[in-house]
Design an enzyme around this catalytic site. Structure first.
Site, PDB file in Angstrom:
ATOM      1  N   LYS A  94     -16.253  -3.719  -2.629  1.00  0.00           N
ATOM      2  CA  LYS A  94     -15.282  -3.319  -1.606  1.00  0.00           C
ATOM      3  C   LYS A  94     -15.778  -3.655  -0.205  1.00  0.00           C
ATOM      4  O   LYS A  94     -15.090  -4.293   0.582  1.00  0.00           O
ATOM      5  CB  LYS A  94     -15.008  -1.799  -1.690  1.00  0.00           C
ATOM      6  CG  LYS A  94     -14.520  -1.336  -3.045  1.00  0.00           C
ATOM      7  CD  LYS A  94     -14.245   0.165  -3.079  1.00  0.00           C
ATOM      8  CE  LYS A  94     -15.458   1.051  -2.927  1.00  0.00           C
ATOM      9  NZ  LYS A  94     -16.428   0.979  -4.034  1.00  0.00           N
ATOM     10  N   ARG A 124     -10.016   8.530  -2.554  1.00  0.00           N
ATOM     11  CA  ARG A 124     -10.529   8.375  -3.913  1.00  0.00           C
ATOM     12  C   ARG A 124     -10.259   9.579  -4.802  1.00  0.00           C
ATOM     13  O   ARG A 124     -10.886   9.723  -5.851  1.00  0.00           O
ATOM     14  CB  ARG A 124     -11.986   7.953  -3.977  1.00  0.00           C
ATOM     15  CG  ARG A 124     -12.954   8.545  -3.105  1.00  0.00           C
ATOM     16  CD  ARG A 124     -14.345   7.992  -3.477  1.00  0.00           C
ATOM     17  NE  ARG A 124     -14.830   7.092  -2.479  1.00  0.00           N
ATOM     18  CZ  ARG A 124     -15.983   6.453  -2.546  1.00  0.00           C
ATOM     19  NH1 ARG A 124     -16.745   6.587  -3.588  1.00  0.00           N
ATOM     20  NH2 ARG A 124     -16.377   5.653  -1.605  1.00  0.00           N
ATOM     21  N   ARG A 145     -28.834  -4.264  -4.695  1.00  0.00           N
ATOM     22  CA  ARG A 145     -28.268  -4.245  -3.337  1.00  0.00           C
ATOM     23  C   ARG A 145     -29.320  -3.865  -2.304  1.00  0.00           C
ATOM     24  O   ARG A 145     -30.147  -2.990  -2.522  1.00  0.00           O
ATOM     25  CB  ARG A 145     -27.125  -3.230  -3.259  1.00  0.00           C
ATOM     26  CG  ARG A 145     -26.604  -3.072  -1.826  1.00  0.00           C
ATOM     27  CD  ARG A 145     -25.276  -2.425  -1.750  1.00  0.00           C
ATOM     28  NE  ARG A 145     -25.255  -1.066  -2.259  1.00  0.00           N
ATOM     29  CZ  ARG A 145     -24.162  -0.341  -2.314  1.00  0.00           C
ATOM     30  NH1 ARG A 145     -23.011  -0.832  -1.885  1.00  0.00           N
ATOM     31  NH2 ARG A 145     -24.202   0.894  -2.783  1.00  0.00           N
ATOM     32  N   ARG A 188     -30.309   1.690  -0.517  1.00  0.00           N
ATOM     33  CA  ARG A 188     -29.594   2.939  -0.251  1.00  0.00           C
ATOM     34  C   ARG A 188     -30.124   4.043  -1.167  1.00  0.00           C
ATOM     35  O   ARG A 188     -30.390   3.798  -2.333  1.00  0.00           O
ATOM     36  CB  ARG A 188     -28.089   2.732  -0.501  1.00  0.00           C
ATOM     37  CG  ARG A 188     -27.272   2.810   0.767  1.00  0.00           C
ATOM     38  CD  ARG A 188     -25.854   2.407   0.570  1.00  0.00           C
ATOM     39  NE  ARG A 188     -25.100   3.274  -0.330  1.00  0.00           N
ATOM     40  CZ  ARG A 188     -23.806   3.142  -0.570  1.00  0.00           C
ATOM     41  NH1 ARG A 188     -23.129   2.176   0.029  1.00  0.00           N
ATOM     42  NH2 ARG A 188     -23.183   3.938  -1.394  1.00  0.00           N
ATOM     43  N   ARG A 194     -22.052   8.441  -9.998  1.00  0.00           N
ATOM     44  CA  ARG A 194     -20.972   7.874  -9.162  1.00  0.00           C
ATOM     45  C   ARG A 194     -19.932   7.180 -10.044  1.00  0.00           C
ATOM     46  O   ARG A 194     -18.736   7.272  -9.804  1.00  0.00           O
ATOM     47  CB  ARG A 194     -21.558   6.891  -8.134  1.00  0.00           C
ATOM     48  CG  ARG A 194     -22.287   7.606  -6.993  1.00  0.00           C
ATOM     49  CD  ARG A 194     -23.306   6.720  -6.299  1.00  0.00           C
ATOM     50  NE  ARG A 194     -22.726   5.582  -5.632  1.00  0.00           N
ATOM     51  CZ  ARG A 194     -23.423   4.499  -5.291  1.00  0.00           C
ATOM     52  NH1 ARG A 194     -24.721   4.439  -5.554  1.00  0.00           N
ATOM     53  NH2 ARG A 194     -22.823   3.501  -4.686  1.00  0.00           N
TER      54      ARG A 194
HETATM   55  P1  AP5 Z   1     -20.726  -3.739  -2.188  1.00  0.00           P
HETATM   56  O1  AP5 Z   1     -19.712  -4.564  -1.492  1.00  0.00           O
HETATM   57  O2  AP5 Z   1     -21.777  -3.075  -1.379  1.00  0.00           O
HETATM   58  O3  AP5 Z   1     -19.988  -2.676  -3.159  1.00  0.00           O
HETATM   59  P2  AP5 Z   1     -19.015  -1.480  -2.808  1.00  0.00           P
HETATM   60  O4  AP5 Z   1     -17.844  -1.575  -3.716  1.00  0.00           O
HETATM   61  O5  AP5 Z   1     -18.744  -1.411  -1.344  1.00  0.00           O
HETATM   62  O6  AP5 Z   1     -19.940  -0.292  -3.332  1.00  0.00           O
HETATM   63  P3  AP5 Z   1     -20.436   1.068  -2.684  1.00  0.00           P
HETATM   64  O7  AP5 Z   1     -21.663   1.462  -3.483  1.00  0.00           O
HETATM   65  O8  AP5 Z   1     -20.618   0.996  -1.207  1.00  0.00           O
HETATM   66  O9  AP5 Z   1     -19.271   1.995  -3.067  1.00  0.00           O
HETATM   67  P4  AP5 Z   1     -19.296   3.471  -3.280  1.00  0.00           P
HETATM   68  O10 AP5 Z   1     -17.874   3.692  -3.404  1.00  0.00           O
HETATM   69  O11 AP5 Z   1     -20.137   4.017  -4.357  1.00  0.00           O
HETATM   70  O12 AP5 Z   1     -20.096   4.005  -1.994  1.00  0.00           O
HETATM   71  P5  AP5 Z   1     -19.573   4.568  -0.610  1.00  0.00           P
HETATM   72  O13 AP5 Z   1     -20.517   4.101   0.432  1.00  0.00           O
HETATM   73  O14 AP5 Z   1     -18.138   4.315  -0.426  1.00  0.00           O
HETATM   74  O15 AP5 Z   1     -21.406  -4.671  -3.323  1.00  0.00           O
HETATM   75  C1  AP5 Z   1     -22.456  -4.159  -4.135  1.00  0.00           C
HETATM   76  C2  AP5 Z   1     -23.533  -5.259  -4.313  1.00  0.00           C
HETATM   77  O16 AP5 Z   1     -22.984  -6.342  -5.058  1.00  0.00           O
HETATM   78  C3  AP5 Z   1     -24.034  -5.855  -2.999  1.00  0.00           C
HETATM   79  O17 AP5 Z   1     -25.410  -6.107  -3.137  1.00  0.00           O
HETATM   80  C4  AP5 Z   1     -23.254  -7.188  -2.857  1.00  0.00           C
HETATM   81  O18 AP5 Z   1     -24.020  -8.148  -2.164  1.00  0.00           O
HETATM   82  C5  AP5 Z   1     -23.053  -7.570  -4.325  1.00  0.00           C
HETATM   83  N1  AP5 Z   1     -21.793  -8.267  -4.566  1.00  0.00           N
HETATM   84  C6  AP5 Z   1     -20.541  -7.815  -4.251  1.00  0.00           C
HETATM   85  N2  AP5 Z   1     -19.609  -8.687  -4.664  1.00  0.00           N
HETATM   86  C7  AP5 Z   1     -20.282  -9.715  -5.258  1.00  0.00           C
HETATM   87  C8  AP5 Z   1     -19.865 -10.921  -5.899  1.00  0.00           C
HETATM   88  N3  AP5 Z   1     -18.588 -11.258  -6.048  1.00  0.00           N
HETATM   89  N4  AP5 Z   1     -20.819 -11.734  -6.422  1.00  0.00           N
HETATM   90  C9  AP5 Z   1     -22.127 -11.411  -6.327  1.00  0.00           C
HETATM   91  N5  AP5 Z   1     -22.581 -10.283  -5.730  1.00  0.00           N
HETATM   92  C10 AP5 Z   1     -21.660  -9.431  -5.200  1.00  0.00           C
HETATM   93  O19 AP5 Z   1     -19.743   6.139  -0.831  1.00  0.00           O
HETATM   94  C11 AP5 Z   1     -21.014   6.742  -0.904  1.00  0.00           C
HETATM   95  C12 AP5 Z   1     -20.840   8.235  -1.117  1.00  0.00           C
HETATM   96  O20 AP5 Z   1     -20.116   8.822  -0.003  1.00  0.00           O
HETATM   97  C13 AP5 Z   1     -20.027   8.661  -2.342  1.00  0.00           C
HETATM   98  O21 AP5 Z   1     -20.823   8.706  -3.506  1.00  0.00           O
HETATM   99  C14 AP5 Z   1     -19.527  10.037  -1.909  1.00  0.00           C
HETATM  100  O22 AP5 Z   1     -20.527  11.005  -2.016  1.00  0.00           O
HETATM  101  C15 AP5 Z   1     -19.223   9.834  -0.441  1.00  0.00           C
HETATM  102  N6  AP5 Z   1     -17.829   9.384  -0.198  1.00  0.00           N
HETATM  103  C16 AP5 Z   1     -17.434   8.197   0.328  1.00  0.00           C
HETATM  104  N7  AP5 Z   1     -16.096   8.129   0.410  1.00  0.00           N
HETATM  105  C17 AP5 Z   1     -15.634   9.315  -0.080  1.00  0.00           C
HETATM  106  C18 AP5 Z   1     -14.335   9.853  -0.280  1.00  0.00           C
HETATM  107  N8  AP5 Z   1     -13.219   9.162   0.036  1.00  0.00           N
HETATM  108  N9  AP5 Z   1     -14.232  11.094  -0.817  1.00  0.00           N
HETATM  109  C19 AP5 Z   1     -15.319  11.813  -1.133  1.00  0.00           C
HETATM  110  N10 AP5 Z   1     -16.594  11.358  -0.986  1.00  0.00           N
HETATM  111  C20 AP5 Z   1     -16.733  10.124  -0.467  1.00  0.00           C
END
Ligand code: AP5
Length: 215
Positions: free
Chosen positions: A14, A90, A129, A162, A173
């Site tokens: 994402k 979410r 990552r 992270r 997660r």
């Molecule tokens: P990346 O783009 O970083 O993945 P992402 O989908 O953004 O994953 P996140 O881990 O950031 O999502 P998340 O939803 O768990 O965490 P968030 O920060 O939102 O890609 C991942 C890796 O793959 C990278 O190394 C990239 O280089 C590689 N990659 C990507 N695409 C590729 C491709 N096509 N080919 C090769 N490599 C590729 O949330 C963290 C925490 O915050 C949650 O656990 C929760 O506690 C809280 N939180 C956040 N939002 C909410 C909400 N709305 N409600 C409640 N709690 C929330």
């Protein structure tokens, strides 16, 4: 303001894809709920202190906490042309809160991009990552390495892993995603605004598919 939601499992890509859309569609703003929360934790705000325990455990923070942060951001940034919400909503209650907040402004969610990846790939992606703590740029040790190992290409800061990218928290997660976020897929599909994209392949092609879906 055009509003697009980026929906997908942890590690679906994402953040990586949303951050590249701006190069193709100037005027786009990428708002990551995770980055917003990590910023609040780092700043030691009341919201950040409340959120930290949930985030460290791989659980979702309370709906009202994150929904009010997003509503505040939208209220203060009304002039944005295209806003990509990465990681919000979410849960179904978050989706309802967002609809209500947008309706007050005469706006609505325009489209939802669902990134499809198998769980096994999530483990590979999050395991490798690396993030830049200074500018937020994201890397992967195998698929998207920096030019110099461990150093951000953009600002030369030392890259970090992270704290929630460890096997136990990743498993939590993923489980939370399947239980609480997947129901949003049907909700937005029924509204006729869902577009599913295969996000398991070559990054540039996924970005192209996403841009086409937004056109
Ligand atoms: P990346 O783009 O970083 O993945 P992402 O989908 O953004 O994953 P996140 O881990 O950031 O999502 P998340 O939803 O768990 O965490 P968030 O920060 O939102 O890609 C991942 C890796 O793959 C990278 O190394 C990239 O280089 C590689 N990659 C990507 N695409 C590729 C491709 N096509 N080919 C090769 N490599 C590729 O949330 C963290 C925490 O915050 C949650 O656990 C929760 O506690 C809280 N939180 C956040 N939002 C909410 C909400 N709305 N409600 C409640 N709690 C929330």
């Amino acid at each position: 303001m055009k509003i697009v939601i980026m929906l997908g499992a942890p590690g679906a890509g994402k953040g990586t894809i949303a951050s590249r859309i701006n190069e193709k569609l100037p005027g786009t703003v990428h708002l990551s709920s995770g980055d917003l929360l990590r910023g609040a934790v780092k700043a030691g705000t009341v919201a950040g202190l409340e959120a930290k325990g949930y985030m460290d455990a791989g659980k979702l923070v309370p709906d009202t906490l994150i929904a009010s942060m997003i509503e505040e951001y939208i209220g203060a940034n009304g002039a944005i042309k295209l806003l990509i919400l990465d990681g919000f909503p979410r849960t179904v209650p978050q989706a309802e809160m967002l609809d209500q907040a947008l309706a007050k402004r005469g706006e609505k969610v325009d489209s939802v991009i669902k990134l499809n990846v198998p769980d096994a790939l999530v483990l590979e992606r999050l395991g490798g990552r690396r993030m830049c703590p200074a500018c937020g740029a994201g890397y992967h040790v195998l698929t998207l390495p920096p030019q110099v190992e461990g150093v951000c290409d953009a600002c030369q800061a030392s890259l970090i892993t992270r704290s929630d990218d460890n096997p136990e928290t990743i498993a939590n997660r993923l489980s939370v995603y399947h239980q609480q976020t997947v129901p949003l897929v049907d909700l937005y599909d029924e509204k006729g605004i869902l577009c599913s994209i295969n996000a398991a392949g070559e990054l540039s092609l996924i970005v192209e598919d996403t841009v086409k879906a937004l056109a």
